[in-house]
Write an enzyme that holds these catalytic residues in place. Structure first.
Site, PDB file in Angstrom:
ATOM      1  N   GLU A  35     -12.177  13.473  14.626  1.00 17.93           N
ATOM      2  CA  GLU A  35     -12.598  12.587  15.715  1.00 17.93           C
ATOM      3  C   GLU A  35     -11.395  11.920  16.371  1.00 17.93           C
ATOM      4  O   GLU A  35     -10.300  11.890  15.806  1.00 17.93           O
ATOM      5  CB  GLU A  35     -13.576  11.533  15.199  1.00 17.93           C
ATOM      6  CG  GLU A  35     -12.960  10.626  14.157  1.00 17.93           C
ATOM      7  CD  GLU A  35     -13.454   9.197  14.252  1.00 17.93           C
ATOM      8  OE1 GLU A  35     -13.542   8.674  15.370  1.00 17.93           O
ATOM      9  OE2 GLU A  35     -13.705   8.610  13.184  1.00 17.93           O
ATOM     10  N   LYS A 169     -17.681   2.141   6.724  1.00 21.64           N
ATOM     11  CA  LYS A 169     -16.711   1.059   6.782  1.00 21.64           C
ATOM     12  C   LYS A 169     -17.240  -0.179   6.056  1.00 21.64           C
ATOM     13  O   LYS A 169     -18.408  -0.525   6.153  1.00 21.64           O
ATOM     14  CB  LYS A 169     -16.370   0.753   8.237  1.00 21.64           C
ATOM     15  CG  LYS A 169     -15.428   1.816   8.804  1.00 21.64           C
ATOM     16  CD  LYS A 169     -15.101   1.574  10.248  1.00 21.64           C
ATOM     17  CE  LYS A 169     -16.248   1.927  11.137  1.00 21.64           C
ATOM     18  NZ  LYS A 169     -16.310   3.313  11.533  1.00 21.64           N
TER      19      LYS A 169
HETATM   20  N1  PSU Z   1     -13.450   5.441  10.889  1.00 19.36           N
HETATM   21  C1  PSU Z   1     -12.213   4.891  10.928  1.00 19.36           C
HETATM   22  N2  PSU Z   1     -11.832   4.286  12.089  1.00 19.36           N
HETATM   23  C2  PSU Z   1     -12.642   4.268  13.213  1.00 19.36           C
HETATM   24  C3  PSU Z   1     -13.941   4.868  13.162  1.00 19.36           C
HETATM   25  C4  PSU Z   1     -14.283   5.434  11.962  1.00 19.36           C
HETATM   26  O1  PSU Z   1     -11.466   4.930   9.931  1.00 19.36           O
HETATM   27  O2  PSU Z   1     -12.217   3.754  14.247  1.00 19.36           O
HETATM   28  C5  PSU Z   1     -14.823   4.906  14.397  1.00 19.36           C
HETATM   29  C6  PSU Z   1     -15.641   6.196  14.362  1.00 19.36           C
HETATM   30  O3  PSU Z   1     -15.401   6.889  15.561  1.00 19.36           O
HETATM   31  C7  PSU Z   1     -17.064   5.762  14.264  1.00 19.36           C
HETATM   32  C8  PSU Z   1     -17.020   4.482  15.050  1.00 19.36           C
HETATM   33  O4  PSU Z   1     -17.956   6.702  14.798  1.00 19.36           O
HETATM   34  O5  PSU Z   1     -15.809   3.887  14.551  1.00 19.36           O
HETATM   35  C9  PSU Z   1     -18.268   3.672  14.836  1.00 19.36           C
HETATM   36  O6  PSU Z   1     -18.414   2.787  15.907  1.00 19.36           O
HETATM   37  P1  PSU Z   1     -19.816   2.028  16.117  1.00 19.36           P
HETATM   38  O7  PSU Z   1     -19.929   1.131  14.925  1.00 19.36           O
HETATM   39  O8  PSU Z   1     -19.628   1.253  17.411  1.00 19.36           O
HETATM   40  O9  PSU Z   1     -20.871   3.067  16.220  1.00 19.36           O
END
Ligand code: PSU
Ligand code: MN
Length: 321
Positions: A35, A169
């Site tokens: 990603e 996370k």
């Molecule tokens: N994992 C990481 N760093 C990130 C992300 C994931 O170590 O920045 C990103 C991914 O792209 C994930 C996004 O899909 O954060 C999730 O964002 P949200 O909570 O707005 O859906």
């Protein structure tokens, strides 16, 4: 370009598979999707570009072809060349795109980094089976009021890809996220553990039912799911950081509490929430969280490469249906 399911030339110009990736896919070789939101919004400049290259290198070292995914100047690209990778890491006009944003960014000729959800969608469309990231999005703390749940979860429920990550996370409501994954029929398998990893920390404190101890075991589960008609849904491989590489648990607790307070104080909402929290962590742990983040992503990229290589080995010589 050999893009699965794309018949119209107008479609083909909206989604471009890099020659190296297309060649690997056509030959049944191992490919791992990566990603780009982590590059543009998850890691600080100027380190992000170097780290993006290291992640690709980790996939190559495991015997697979990396395919970093992003939208660059109106084209969804599966596999980025040096110029595109640099653009995603350095340009200020790079948005954060989930699945629902893709049509707008492409129609308007814009550029965007793709989240886990959007990356999974584009990877599946290109015929890629493995995907590596840091931590999945999930149910945010306070979701009972805010309804903030990452689109990553519903995307995985209907996208046929195996995602190697270090759990979700730790800024999230981990047990609620595990419950949602269960409701959505998304299986979670611990790599070498029954403890669900906590992103920066090895163990989130929550158990998971299934465990696999080798790339071959994971590949066997993927094949069994294919045989049972479950190949249209995601599989989560949760790969923990070893304990001696995790972020100090006390430091983690303290900074997390401060980060959530500041989130409230600044009134941050929507897709800005995750980048805000990750950035807060990186700035308030003297770089420790960043180092843990990089280590876990590199480990996940390597493991995804090994699983992809294992799958490719199993497929060689087999009847293509
Ligand atoms: N994992 C990481 N760093 C990130 C992300 C994931 O170590 O920045 C990103 C991914 O792209 C994930 C996004 O899909 O954060 C999730 O964002 P949200 O909570 O707005 O859906
Ligand atoms: Mn959200």
């Amino acid at each position: 370009m050999d893009v699965r399911g794309l018949t119209h030339s107008s479609d083909a110009s909206a989604l471009e598979v890099a020659p190296q990736v297309a060649q690997a896919l056509a030959g049944g070789a191992a490919v791992v999707a990566l990603e780009s939101t982590i590059i543009s919004h998850g890691l600080p400049r100027p380190d992000n570009l170097r780290i993006a290259r290291e992640i690709e290198e980790a996939v190559r070292a495991a015997g697979a072809v990396p395919a970093t995914i992003a939208v660059v100047d109106g084209v969804a690209r599966v596999g980025l060349d040096e110029a595109a990778l640099t653009a995603i890491a350095e340009r200020d006009d790079v948005a954060k795109a989930s699945v629902r944003d893709l049509g707008f960014v492409v129609a308007r000729g814009g550029s965007a980094a793709t989240t886990v959800a959007a990356t999974a969608h584009l990877a599946e469309r290109a015929g890629i089976r493995l995907f590596a990231t840091g931590g999945l999005g999930g149910v945010h703390r306070g979701a009972r009021e805010s309804w903030d749940e990452s689109a990553d979860l519903v995307a995985l429920a209907r996208t046929g890809i195996t995602v190697v990550c270090s759990g979700v996370k730790s800024i999230l409501d981990v047990p609620a996220t595990l419950e949602r994954l269960e409701s959505l029929n998304v299986p979670v398998v611990g790599y070498g553990t029954n403890a669900f990893p906590g992103f920066y920390i090895s163990d989130s404190g929550h158990r998971i039912d299934w465990r696999a101890d080798s790339p071959a075991e994971v590949a066997a589960v993927i094949r069994a799911r294919d045989a049972l008609g479950l190949s249209h849904q995601g599989l989560v491989v949760a790969n923990p950081l070893p304990e001696d590489e995790q972020l100090d648990a006390e430091l983690h607790e303290r900074v997390l509490e401060e980060a959530l307070e500041q989130l409230d104080a600044h009134g941050v909402t929507g897709k800005a929430v995750t980048p805000f929290l990750l950035d807060f962590f990186h700035r308030h742990t003297a770089g420790e969280s960043l180092r843990a983040n990089v280590r876990l992503v590199l480990r996940n990229a390597a493991l995804a490469g090994q699983i992809a290589a294992e799958l490719a080995r199993g497929a060689t010589g087999a009847d293509p249906e």
